[in-house]
Design a protein around this motif. Structure first.
Motif, short mmCIF file in Angstrom:
data_model
loop_
_atom_site.label_atom_id
_atom_site.label_comp_id
_atom_site.label_asym_id
_atom_site.label_seq_id
_atom_site.Cartn_x
_atom_site.Cartn_y
_atom_site.Cartn_z
N ASP A 257 0.84 -1.22 0.00
CA ASP A 257 0.00 0.00 0.00
C ASP A 257 0.86 1.25 0.00
O ASP A 257 0.61 2.21 -0.73
CB ASP A 257 -0.92 0.01 1.23
N GLU B 167 2.36 1.71 -3.36
CA GLU B 167 1.35 2.17 -4.33
C GLU B 167 1.08 3.65 -4.17
O GLU B 167 0.97 4.40 -5.13
CB GLU B 167 0.04 1.38 -4.15
N MET C 40 -0.56 -2.81 -9.11
CA MET C 40 -1.07 -3.34 -7.84
C MET C 40 -2.49 -3.91 -8.02
O MET C 40 -2.84 -4.95 -7.44
CB MET C 40 -1.09 -2.24 -6.77
N LYS C 41 -3.28 -3.28 -8.88
CA LYS C 41 -4.65 -3.78 -9.14
C LYS C 41 -4.57 -5.18 -9.75
O LYS C 41 -5.27 -6.10 -9.32
CB LYS C 41 -5.38 -2.79 -10.08
N ARG D 288 -3.61 -7.68 -7.14
CA ARG D 288 -4.70 -8.03 -6.21
C ARG D 288 -5.72 -8.92 -6.89
O ARG D 288 -6.28 -9.82 -6.28
CB ARG D 288 -5.38 -6.73 -5.72
N GLU D 289 -5.94 -8.70 -8.21
CA GLU D 289 -7.03 -9.43 -8.90
C GLU D 289 -6.52 -10.70 -9.59
O GLU D 289 -7.28 -11.41 -10.22
CB GLU D 289 -7.69 -8.50 -9.92
N TRP D 290 -5.18 -10.97 -9.47
CA TRP D 290 -4.61 -12.11 -10.19
C TRP D 290 -5.28 -13.45 -9.78
O TRP D 290 -5.57 -13.67 -8.61
CB TRP D 290 -3.11 -12.19 -9.92
#
Ligand SMILES: CC[C@@H](CC(=O)C(=O)O)C(=O)O
Ligand SMILES: [Zn+2]
Length: 332
Positions: free
Chosen positions: A61, A64, A116-117, A120-122
């Motif tokens: 965080d 980011e 980062m998105k 997180r969504e991987w």
């Protein structure tokens, strides 16, 4: 390696058929650290404050929020391997014939928020990402402030004591869990500072060159081993079975000294979450020629012979036959 007290276990390590010793783990104030570094041998240095500000603050965080609005270099792979390639060598107009090459990964520019998105969504089956960004003017001022508070006295002391050349770069690596950087060597001294998560580092001395079969110098995969550690082709690469190496798992606050020309394979532990590392790459410094030459000096000589032969022969397919004619029956 006893793991229970440091938050990982051997089930998170990929399995290879390798004979590996343990890289020594020494506290940064232990004088034996210098005995290893003096001899260009790897050592894991614990307890240093080298990247303490990052260790304390650089969560995903925080990165980011503070890495800045610029684009950053991200590699994208269809699998867990991120085998480095030199783009300049692909498009080298130096009429090197027949260099057929399809990059195994894509290099893209990406904002940290997009990176980062995607992290997180991987989900399984998606392309994997690996941010590899030199810490330069593209990063935000907060990160620069943290960077300036690294323990520069620690690295300056090593640089001066071992007569390294200049600091060429500090690269920030943000990896997905399970990513692998296949075995390669760099022509730089390297202090590899782990900040978040755990990475397994497997190292091989320069004298293991003949067991690791590097791509030819002209190839975009120059400095990278041709052997797939997960499925070694022992027919094509018979000496791979004789390979001897050493390994360690680096965690937050650990600094691994990766000596110049030492081969290294690096993997972010499976199921260990994302990892963050900053490396310190230094030029090798002046070489005093003492005989017998050291193994890494012989690697450098072999590289120069390859480059010279390619320069004069132009066609890579002529290098092997010429070397065979010169050596077989005469030098071996
Ligand atoms: C290039 C990425 C690699 C590090 C490395 O090879 C180096 O610092 O020289 C890793 O951490 O996955
Ligand atoms: Zn490397």
């Amino acid at each position: 390696m006893c793991a229970e007290k440091i938050g990982w276990d051997s089930s998170q390590l990929r399995k290879y058929d390798l004979h590996l010793d343990e890289i020594p783990r020494l506290h940064y104030e232990d004088p034996k650290v210098d005995e290893f570094m003096q001899k260009n041998q790897p050592v894991l240095i614990t307890g240093s404050k080298l990247v303490k500000p990052a260790e304390e603050k650089w969560t995903l965080d925080y990165l980011e929020k503070n890495l800045g609005k610029s684009n950053h270099t991200v590699f994208v792979s269809r699998n867990h391997k991120f085998k480095y390639f030199d783009e300049k060598k692909i498009y080298n107009k130096n009429n090197l014939k027949g260099v057929e090459f399809t990059p195994p990964t894509k290099r893209v520019d990406m904002k940290i928020t997009d990176f980062m998105k995607k992290l997180r969504e991987w989900k399984r089956g998606d392309e994997r990402l690996y941010l590899q960004q030199p810490l330069n003017s593209t990063v935000g001022s907060t990160i620069v402030e943290d960077y300036l508070k690294f323990d520069w006295h620690f690295v300056a002391e090593k640089k001066n004591k071992y007569h390294w050349g200049e600091l060429t770069s500090n690269v920030l690596f943000i990896s997905m869990e399970g990513n692998v950087t296949p075995c390669h060597y760099d022509e730089q001294q390297n202090l590899f500072a782990q900040i978040l998560g755990y990475k397994r580092c497997i190292l091989f001395a320069p004298d293991q060159f003949e067991c690791l079969y590097p791509h030819p110098v002209y190839h975009p995969h120059d400095r990278q081993s041709m052997v797939d550690f997960e499925r070694p082709d022992y027919t094509k690469y018979p000496k791979f079975k004789n390979l001897k190496g050493c390994e360690t798992v680096v965690g937050p606050g650990d600094v691994l000294y990766i000596p110049i020309y030492w081969w290294h394979h690096v993997e972010s532990l499976m199921r260990g979450g994302p990892t963050v590392t900053v490396n310190f790459w230094y030029k090798g410094g002046p070489t005093n020629l003492e005989y017998p030459l050291q193994d890494h000096q012989k690697v450098s000589i072999m590289r120069n012979v390859e480059k010279m032969l390619l320069e004069v022969l132009q066609d890579p397919k002529e290098v092997g036959p010429l070397l065979r004619t010169m050596v077989l029956g005469r030098y071996c």
